[in-house]
Motif scaffolding. Sequence first.
Motif, PDB file in Angstrom:
ATOM      1  N   PHE A  41       0.848  -1.195   0.000  1.00  0.00           N
ATOM      2  CA  PHE A  41       0.000   0.000   0.000  1.00  0.00           C
ATOM      3  C   PHE A  41       0.882   1.243   0.000  1.00  0.00           C
ATOM      4  CE2 PHE A  41      -2.413  -3.394   1.941  1.00  0.00           C
ATOM      5  CZ  PHE A  41      -3.676  -3.290   1.358  1.00  0.00           C
ATOM      6  N   LYS A  42       0.830   1.997  -1.117  1.00  0.00           N
ATOM      7  CA  LYS A  42       1.714   3.144  -1.271  1.00  0.00           C
ATOM      8  C   LYS A  42       1.190   4.390  -0.557  1.00  0.00           C
ATOM      9  CE  LYS A  42       4.292   0.595  -3.795  1.00  0.00           C
ATOM     10  NZ  LYS A  42       5.512   0.019  -3.155  1.00  0.00           N
ATOM     11  N   ASP A  43      -0.123   4.541  -0.483  1.00  0.00           N
ATOM     12  CA  ASP A  43      -0.705   5.737   0.129  1.00  0.00           C
ATOM     13  C   ASP A  43      -1.153   5.467   1.554  1.00  0.00           C
ATOM     14  OD1 ASP A  43      -0.351   7.272  -2.161  1.00  0.00           O
ATOM     15  OD2 ASP A  43      -2.209   6.523  -3.041  1.00  0.00           O
ATOM     16  N   VAL A  44      -0.263   4.860   2.340  1.00  0.00           N
ATOM     17  CA  VAL A  44      -0.578   4.491   3.717  1.00  0.00           C
ATOM     18  C   VAL A  44       0.544   4.938   4.641  1.00  0.00           C
ATOM     19  CG1 VAL A  44      -0.712   2.516   5.285  1.00  0.00           C
ATOM     20  CG2 VAL A  44      -2.151   2.570   3.262  1.00  0.00           C
ATOM     21  N   GLU A  45       0.185   5.405   5.803  1.00  0.00           N
ATOM     22  CA  GLU A  45       1.163   5.691   6.849  1.00  0.00           C
ATOM     23  C   GLU A  45       0.777   4.906   8.091  1.00  0.00           C
ATOM     24  OE1 GLU A  45       2.003   9.780   7.452  1.00  0.00           O
ATOM     25  OE2 GLU A  45       2.052  10.243   5.313  1.00  0.00           O
ATOM     26  N   ILE A  46       1.784   4.526   8.869  1.00  0.00           N
ATOM     27  CA  ILE A  46       1.591   3.616   9.999  1.00  0.00           C
ATOM     28  C   ILE A  46       1.860   4.321  11.322  1.00  0.00           C
ATOM     29  CG2 ILE A  46       2.321   1.459  11.090  1.00  0.00           C
ATOM     30  CD1 ILE A  46       0.952   1.025   8.434  1.00  0.00           C
ATOM     31  N   LEU A  47       0.998   4.055  12.295  1.00  0.00           N
ATOM     32  CA  LEU A  47       1.235   4.459  13.679  1.00  0.00           C
ATOM     33  C   LEU A  47       1.382   3.186  14.501  1.00  0.00           C
ATOM     34  CD1 LEU A  47      -1.379   7.290  14.312  1.00  0.00           C
ATOM     35  CD2 LEU A  47       1.067   7.535  13.985  1.00  0.00           C
ATOM     36  N   GLN A  48       2.334   3.176  15.431  1.00  0.00           N
ATOM     37  CA  GLN A  48       2.523   2.014  16.295  1.00  0.00           C
ATOM     38  C   GLN A  48       2.234   2.380  17.755  1.00  0.00           C
ATOM     39  OE1 GLN A  48       6.177  -0.165  15.968  1.00  0.00           O
ATOM     40  NE2 GLN A  48       6.191  -0.118  13.716  1.00  0.00           N
ATOM     41  N   PHE A  49       1.519   1.475  18.442  1.00  0.00           N
ATOM     42  CA  PHE A  49       1.222   1.633  19.861  1.00  0.00           C
ATOM     43  C   PHE A  49       1.548   0.319  20.556  1.00  0.00           C
ATOM     44  CE2 PHE A  49      -1.552   4.461  17.514  1.00  0.00           C
ATOM     45  CZ  PHE A  49      -1.417   5.666  18.191  1.00  0.00           C
ATOM     46  N   SER A  50       2.146   0.414  21.725  1.00  0.00           N
ATOM     47  CA  SER A  50       2.605  -0.798  22.408  1.00  0.00           C
ATOM     48  C   SER A  50       1.630  -1.317  23.457  1.00  0.00           C
ATOM     49  CB  SER A  50       3.967  -0.535  23.072  1.00  0.00           C
ATOM     50  OG  SER A  50       3.852   0.494  24.042  1.00  0.00           O
ATOM     51  N   ASN A  51       0.594  -0.529  23.796  1.00  0.00           N
ATOM     52  CA  ASN A  51      -0.353  -0.983  24.812  1.00  0.00           C
ATOM     53  C   ASN A  51      -1.720  -0.333  24.621  1.00  0.00           C
ATOM     54  OD1 ASN A  51      -0.401   1.628  26.380  1.00  0.00           O
ATOM     55  ND2 ASN A  51       1.778   1.099  26.624  1.00  0.00           N
ATOM     56  N   THR A  52      -2.702  -0.812  25.364  1.00  0.00           N
ATOM     57  CA  THR A  52      -4.080  -0.334  25.218  1.00  0.00           C
ATOM     58  C   THR A  52      -4.258   1.102  25.711  1.00  0.00           C
ATOM     59  OG1 THR A  52      -4.660  -1.281  27.363  1.00  0.00           O
ATOM     60  CG2 THR A  52      -5.030  -2.658  25.424  1.00  0.00           C
ATOM     61  N   ILE A  53      -3.461   1.490  26.701  1.00  0.00           N
ATOM     62  CA  ILE A  53      -3.597   2.850  27.246  1.00  0.00           C
ATOM     63  C   ILE A  53      -3.248   3.880  26.186  1.00  0.00           C
ATOM     64  CG2 ILE A  53      -2.688   4.480  28.947  1.00  0.00           C
ATOM     65  CD1 ILE A  53      -2.274   2.113  30.835  1.00  0.00           C
ATOM     66  N   GLU A  54      -2.172   3.603  25.414  1.00  0.00           N
ATOM     67  CA  GLU A  54      -1.730   4.543  24.383  1.00  0.00           C
ATOM     68  C   GLU A  54      -2.785   4.709  23.289  1.00  0.00           C
ATOM     69  OE1 GLU A  54       1.951   3.270  22.777  1.00  0.00           O
ATOM     70  OE2 GLU A  54       3.132   3.765  24.548  1.00  0.00           O
ATOM     71  N   ILE A  55      -3.358   3.605  22.822  1.00  0.00           N
ATOM     72  CA  ILE A  55      -4.317   3.713  21.724  1.00  0.00           C
ATOM     73  C   ILE A  55      -5.608   4.380  22.190  1.00  0.00           C
ATOM     74  CG2 ILE A  55      -5.272   1.377  22.057  1.00  0.00           C
ATOM     75  CD1 ILE A  55      -4.822   3.285  18.734  1.00  0.00           C
ATOM     76  N   LYS A  56      -6.034   4.101  23.414  1.00  0.00           N
ATOM     77  CA  LYS A  56      -7.242   4.755  23.924  1.00  0.00           C
ATOM     78  C   LYS A  56      -7.034   6.266  24.056  1.00  0.00           C
ATOM     79  CE  LYS A  56      -8.172   2.370  27.658  1.00  0.00           C
ATOM     80  NZ  LYS A  56      -8.929   1.969  28.872  1.00  0.00           N
ATOM     81  N   LYS A  57      -5.888   6.640  24.567  1.00  0.00           N
ATOM     82  CA  LYS A  57      -5.585   8.067  24.726  1.00  0.00           C
ATOM     83  C   LYS A  57      -5.561   8.763  23.370  1.00  0.00           C
ATOM     84  CE  LYS A  57      -2.119  11.250  26.590  1.00  0.00           C
ATOM     85  NZ  LYS A  57      -0.800  11.365  27.246  1.00  0.00           N
ATOM     86  N   PHE A  58      -4.951   8.092  22.383  1.00  0.00           N
ATOM     87  CA  PHE A  58      -4.866   8.680  21.055  1.00  0.00           C
ATOM     88  C   PHE A  58      -6.261   8.859  20.435  1.00  0.00           C
ATOM     89  CE2 PHE A  58      -4.753   8.319  16.453  1.00  0.00           C
ATOM     90  CZ  PHE A  58      -3.863   9.334  16.122  1.00  0.00           C
ATOM     91  N   LEU A  59      -7.080   7.816  20.533  1.00  0.00           N
ATOM     92  CA  LEU A  59      -8.423   7.890  19.945  1.00  0.00           C
ATOM     93  C   LEU A  59      -9.298   8.921  20.647  1.00  0.00           C
ATOM     94  CD1 LEU A  59      -9.193   4.119  19.294  1.00  0.00           C
ATOM     95  CD2 LEU A  59      -8.743   5.887  17.593  1.00  0.00           C
ATOM     96  N   LEU A  60      -9.097   9.088  21.945  1.00  0.00           N
ATOM     97  CA  LEU A  60      -9.857  10.080  22.696  1.00  0.00           C
ATOM     98  C   LEU A  60      -9.577  11.478  22.171  1.00  0.00           C
ATOM     99  CD1 LEU A  60     -11.746  10.733  25.060  1.00  0.00           C
ATOM    100  CD2 LEU A  60      -9.735  10.827  26.533  1.00  0.00           C
ATOM    101  N   ASN A  61      -8.314  11.729  21.809  1.00  0.00           N
ATOM    102  CA  ASN A  61      -7.902  13.050  21.330  1.00  0.00           C
ATOM    103  C   ASN A  61      -7.997  13.202  19.812  1.00  0.00           C
ATOM    104  OD1 ASN A  61      -7.172  14.045  23.941  1.00  0.00           O
ATOM    105  ND2 ASN A  61      -5.279  12.875  23.834  1.00  0.00           N
ATOM    106  N   ASN A  62      -8.024  12.075  19.096  1.00  0.00           N
ATOM    107  CA  ASN A  62      -8.041  12.110  17.626  1.00  0.00           C
ATOM    108  C   ASN A  62      -9.057  11.109  17.081  1.00  0.00           C
ATOM    109  OD1 ASN A  62      -5.315  13.751  17.156  1.00  0.00           O
ATOM    110  ND2 ASN A  62      -4.919  12.172  18.691  1.00  0.00           N
ATOM    111  N   PRO A  63     -10.325  11.279  17.356  1.00  0.00           N
ATOM    112  CA  PRO A  63     -11.326  10.258  17.006  1.00  0.00           C
ATOM    113  C   PRO A  63     -11.516  10.034  15.515  1.00  0.00           C
ATOM    114  CG  PRO A  63     -12.385  12.261  17.770  1.00  0.00           C
ATOM    115  CD  PRO A  63     -10.926  12.440  18.047  1.00  0.00           C
ATOM    116  N   GLN A  64     -11.146  11.024  14.699  1.00  0.00           N
ATOM    117  CA  GLN A  64     -11.382  10.914  13.255  1.00  0.00           C
ATOM    118  C   GLN A  64     -10.130  10.645  12.441  1.00  0.00           C
ATOM    119  OE1 GLN A  64     -14.526  10.988  12.222  1.00  0.00           O
ATOM    120  NE2 GLN A  64     -15.261  11.482  14.273  1.00  0.00           N
ATOM    121  N   LYS A  65      -8.983  10.484  13.078  1.00  0.00           N
ATOM    122  CA  LYS A  65      -7.711  10.420  12.343  1.00  0.00           C
ATOM    123  C   LYS A  65      -7.446   9.070  11.691  1.00  0.00           C
ATOM    124  CE  LYS A  65      -6.088  14.599  13.118  1.00  0.00           C
ATOM    125  NZ  LYS A  65      -5.817  15.543  12.028  1.00  0.00           N
ATOM    126  N   LEU A  66      -7.816   7.992  12.352  1.00  0.00           N
ATOM    127  CA  LEU A  66      -7.439   6.667  11.859  1.00  0.00           C
ATOM    128  C   LEU A  66      -8.419   6.130  10.824  1.00  0.00           C
ATOM    129  CD1 LEU A  66      -6.292   4.820  15.114  1.00  0.00           C
ATOM    130  CD2 LEU A  66      -4.919   6.137  13.484  1.00  0.00           C
TER     131      LEU A  66
END
Length: 358
Positions: A41-66
Amino acid sequence: MTASGEQLKGGTMSENKKIIALTDDDSGVRSSLERTVLKHFKDVEILQFSNTIEIKKFLLNNPQKLDLLILDIHFGLGETGLDILPDIKKYAPGLPVILLSAMEKTYGNAVTESAGEYIIDFMSKPVTETELVIKVKKALNSKDDNAKKLQQLQSENTLLSEMLSAEDDKGAGRLFEDEVQSKLKSMTKVFLQAPYEPKENIIINGQEIDSIAFTAAPLPFAIMVFETKYFPNAKILGSVNEPMRVMVNGIEKVSTKRRNLFEQSENQFKQVSKRMEKILKEAGYPKHEEVYRPFIQSFIVFTDTTDISEIKTSNANKYTKICKLKDLTPDFIVKTAFAMPKRQVDETVKKTVLEKLF
């Protein structure tokens, strides 16, 4: 390319690319998944999270980004990927989630129960390259399709709201009501006077009666209640025993939560009748016999762009008529009024109601 949640939040990533989040406590698994995804996939960028706390925090602040979340189930100690699915749904309800686990036997039943409501797919470790590519492509297409459907529904809702707006002089709903009023005013031989608006709003189930008119002699004294609706190019379905539904090309566009239109019309009949009886009582009118009680004929009028052929009217009360605007003619009203039982109405009643109700 790999980016952290903070980098994305700071706006360093391209807005034109799809953003996929990989959440796994094993950095080797995350890196392997990232390499495979970026390979295909050429038009894709990746975010990595190592635990559930990080992904929940990110989604709380950026609900439409992913655009996609690939989420591992087991993180050693603490909550699992399954545990946070309700939070993900709450923060980002439209986000496609693919669960990932090497413990399918342990979590199989829980994964199955989550399918549909919280996740769109599942992958068992080790994930093959073919499986990963197919499921990522499917998930991204699903996100695009849902976004298009949502945009279409929002556009339709905005359009319908504008059409139904009675406050906007340019709204189709107001234009249609004006057309009805104009038609009524042209029937000088049918109506005693032009249609009126009550001094006090008469509201039934949150719905305001649009207009009221009196028939002229020699017709029996009657009140005509017009409830106008505007559903362009739609099919109206319903009956005495079920709510009205609106379908366009087999898809339900508007679902009314009010009671069925016949029951509502009958309530309008009773409400106006009670209002008039109250007016006569307060005015000291001594006669209360049924013979002096005015008739109310209810018309529910639809535009000519609406198909009302499937509305079941067999059990509708006899004071209710459903018609197209083109059918609302002097002849139609005269025949309807004469079809009602005749009642004598004292001139004092007419005069009192005209003075007090309007």
